[in-house]
Design an enzyme around this catalytic site. Structure first.
Site, short mmCIF file in Angstrom:
data_model
loop_
_atom_site.label_atom_id
_atom_site.label_comp_id
_atom_site.label_asym_id
_atom_site.label_seq_id
_atom_site.Cartn_x
_atom_site.Cartn_y
_atom_site.Cartn_z
N HIS A 21 0.88 -1.17 0.00
CA HIS A 21 0.00 0.00 0.00
C HIS A 21 0.91 1.22 0.00
O HIS A 21 1.60 1.50 0.99
CB HIS A 21 -0.89 -0.04 1.25
CG HIS A 21 -2.08 0.85 1.18
ND1 HIS A 21 -3.11 0.66 0.27
CD2 HIS A 21 -2.42 1.95 1.90
CE1 HIS A 21 -4.03 1.60 0.45
NE2 HIS A 21 -3.64 2.40 1.43
N LYS A 166 -10.44 6.09 -3.89
CA LYS A 166 -9.48 7.15 -3.58
C LYS A 166 -8.12 6.62 -4.01
O LYS A 166 -7.78 5.46 -3.76
CB LYS A 166 -9.54 7.41 -2.07
CG LYS A 166 -8.38 8.17 -1.46
CD LYS A 166 -8.74 8.63 -0.04
CE LYS A 166 -7.56 8.58 0.91
NZ LYS A 166 -7.85 9.13 2.24
N LYS A 168 -3.94 7.06 -3.95
CA LYS A 168 -2.85 7.69 -3.21
C LYS A 168 -1.80 8.15 -4.21
O LYS A 168 -1.27 7.34 -4.99
CB LYS A 168 -2.22 6.68 -2.26
CG LYS A 168 -3.17 6.19 -1.18
CD LYS A 168 -3.69 7.31 -0.33
CE LYS A 168 -3.20 7.24 1.07
NZ LYS A 168 -3.83 8.28 1.92
N ASP A 197 -5.57 11.43 -2.82
CA ASP A 197 -4.98 11.92 -1.57
C ASP A 197 -3.49 12.14 -1.84
O ASP A 197 -2.76 11.20 -2.15
CB ASP A 197 -5.17 10.88 -0.46
CG ASP A 197 -4.76 11.41 0.91
OD1 ASP A 197 -4.21 12.53 0.98
OD2 ASP A 197 -4.98 10.70 1.91
N GLU A 223 -7.44 15.46 -1.62
CA GLU A 223 -7.21 15.45 -0.18
C GLU A 223 -5.79 15.93 0.13
O GLU A 223 -4.82 15.49 -0.50
CB GLU A 223 -7.42 14.01 0.31
CG GLU A 223 -7.34 13.83 1.81
CD GLU A 223 -7.80 12.43 2.24
OE1 GLU A 223 -8.63 11.81 1.53
OE2 GLU A 223 -7.32 11.95 3.26
N ASP A 248 -6.98 16.87 5.68
CA ASP A 248 -6.77 15.67 6.52
C ASP A 248 -5.69 15.94 7.57
O ASP A 248 -5.99 16.38 8.67
CB ASP A 248 -6.43 14.46 5.64
CG ASP A 248 -6.27 13.19 6.44
OD1 ASP A 248 -6.55 13.22 7.65
OD2 ASP A 248 -5.86 12.15 5.89
N LYS A 272 -11.00 11.72 12.01
CA LYS A 272 -10.33 10.46 12.36
C LYS A 272 -10.30 10.34 13.87
O LYS A 272 -9.87 11.29 14.56
CB LYS A 272 -8.89 10.42 11.81
CG LYS A 272 -8.84 10.23 10.30
CD LYS A 272 -7.43 10.10 9.76
CE LYS A 272 -7.50 9.96 8.25
NZ LYS A 272 -6.21 10.08 7.57
N GLU A 326 -13.96 5.98 4.49
CA GLU A 326 -12.93 5.06 3.97
C GLU A 326 -12.61 4.02 5.04
O GLU A 326 -11.45 3.70 5.25
CB GLU A 326 -11.67 5.85 3.59
CG GLU A 326 -11.11 6.65 4.76
CD GLU A 326 -9.90 7.51 4.42
OE1 GLU A 326 -9.62 7.74 3.24
OE2 GLU A 326 -9.23 7.96 5.38
#
Ligand code: MUC
Ligand code: MG
Length: 372
Positions: A21, A166, A168, A197, A223, A248, A272, A326
């Site tokens: 990831h 989304k 990255k 993001d 983001e 964020d 969050k 998410e």
């Protein structure tokens, strides 16, 4: 109900991810979670989780610091205390320990689970009551490879599990990143929401260029394009483009959100539990965001099932999540330490109904993945 906290235990659990990831600041192959177990003198137990991304790559707390600071500083503040008022316990922790929001969130989660089990109600009821039973949940594409991301998205759309994505970006040159995003958006088509993001990777000039191209490619949301505390830049960018910005890393709690609102930021806010110090403070942040006209998004630090469950309980009490959520963290992991996984379907996840968090630890799996 009066019961007293008698025992707090922490452990780090490492579970491999289903694929690498890749974020702008790190690439993950394993997720490390701090699991907290709190017991009381009536034989009840609550569980919590404190999780971040990539050791110290994402923020100032690491799994090791979370465990150490709970064991050394936070747990002794709670042992022997009554469970009657979780807000008093939060106050006790915040008066003595600065920062360490993920560690505090893990403890608050375990306290809520414990109190919910005592009272026989789900955590959502302790937080005011669920308005929604199914929370929308997108999927994050971050394999680092355009074709793999397209194949992954198409398989998820076909399975009916997710229909919003989304991406990255931020680790490559802006032109390369934008080409990657535009190819994915073109392959998935008009009806599929694609957001990105950037995780703070761009300066304002790069963000101006990148956002213009992303807007032209039909991307729905950008983001955190610029560094966390550059609130003025984020506010200016939000006014320059019609493509909305989601803040964020720049906003941890209600105070930060107020600061950003004062600067004229007109985008959305990623809530969050880990940033705010727990679900209770994340909901305070939601109130300030909504009062300032900012749309809400249920964010994650890629928590496993326990951290994800408590966030889902919290988000279920909000009238509206304008940008969905998410809360896909458990699905990124090869295995789970709870017996009955969270129920994901139809671009969302079901809010657990049983008392506390509604999750039960699988002791064998915990033994298997617990760091020795
Ligand atoms: C972040 O910055 O949003 C959320 C999803 C994901 O893949 O990474 C996290 C962190
Ligand atoms: Mg983010």
């Amino acid at each position: 109900m009066t019961s007293k906290i008698t025992y707090i235990e922490t452990m780090i659990v490492d579970i491999p991810t289903i694929r690498p990831h890749k974020l702008s600041m790190t690439s993950m192959a394993v997720q490390s979670m701090v699991i907290v177990r709190i017991k009381d003198d009536q034989g009840f137990e609550g569980v919590g989780e404190g999780t971040t991304i990539g050791g110290l790559a994402y923020g100032p707390e690491s799994p090791e610091s979370i465990k150490m600071n709970i064991d050394t500083y936070l747990a002794p503040l709670l042992i022997g205390q009554s469970l009657d008022s979780i807000k008093s316990l939060i106050q006790r922790m915040s008066l003595t320990v600065r920062g360490n929001m993920i560690a505090k969130s893990a403890l608050q989660t375990a306290l809520l689970d414990l109190q919910g089990k005592h009272l026989g109600v789900p955590v959502s009821t302790l937080l005011g009551g669920a308005i929604h039973q199914h929370i929308p949940c997108l999927w994050v594409l971050a394999s680092g490879n355009t074709d793999k991301d397209i194949a992954e998205a198409k398989a998820l759309i076909a399975s009916g599990r997710h229909c919003e994505f989304k991406l990255k970006i931020g680790s490559r040159h802006v032109n390369e990143d934008v080409a990657h995003v535009a190819s994915i958006k073109a392959a998935l088509g008009e009806g599929v929401s694609v957001r990105v993001d950037v995780n703070q990777a761009w300066d304002e000039a790069t963000a101006t260029k990148g956002m213009a191209a992303l807007q032209a490619a039909g991307v729905d949301l950008v983001e955190q394009p610029t560094p966390a505390k550059e609130w003025d830049a984020l506010a200016r960018l939000s006014q320059k483009f019609t493509i909305p910005i989601l803040a964020d890393e720049g906003v941890s709690d209600a105070v930060d959100i107020f600061q950003l609102a004062q600067r004229g930021f007109n985008g959305g806010i990623a809530l969050k539990i880990a940033k705010s110090g727990g679900p209770i403070e994340a909901l305070y942040a939601a109130t300030v965001s909504s009062s300032s006209g900012m749309g809400l998004y249920g964010g994650t630090l890629l928590e496993g099932s326990i951290g994800t469950a408590v966030a889902i309980h919290a988000w279920s009490t909000l009238p509206k999540l304008h940008w969905g959520s998410e809360m896909f963290g458990p699905l990124l992991l090869q295995d789970d330490i709870i017996k009955q996984p969270l129920n994901y379907h139809s671009n969302g996840v079901v809010v657990p109904q049983s008392s506390g968090l509604g999750v039960e630890i699988d002791e064998e799996k915990l033994r298997l993945y617990r760091r020795k």
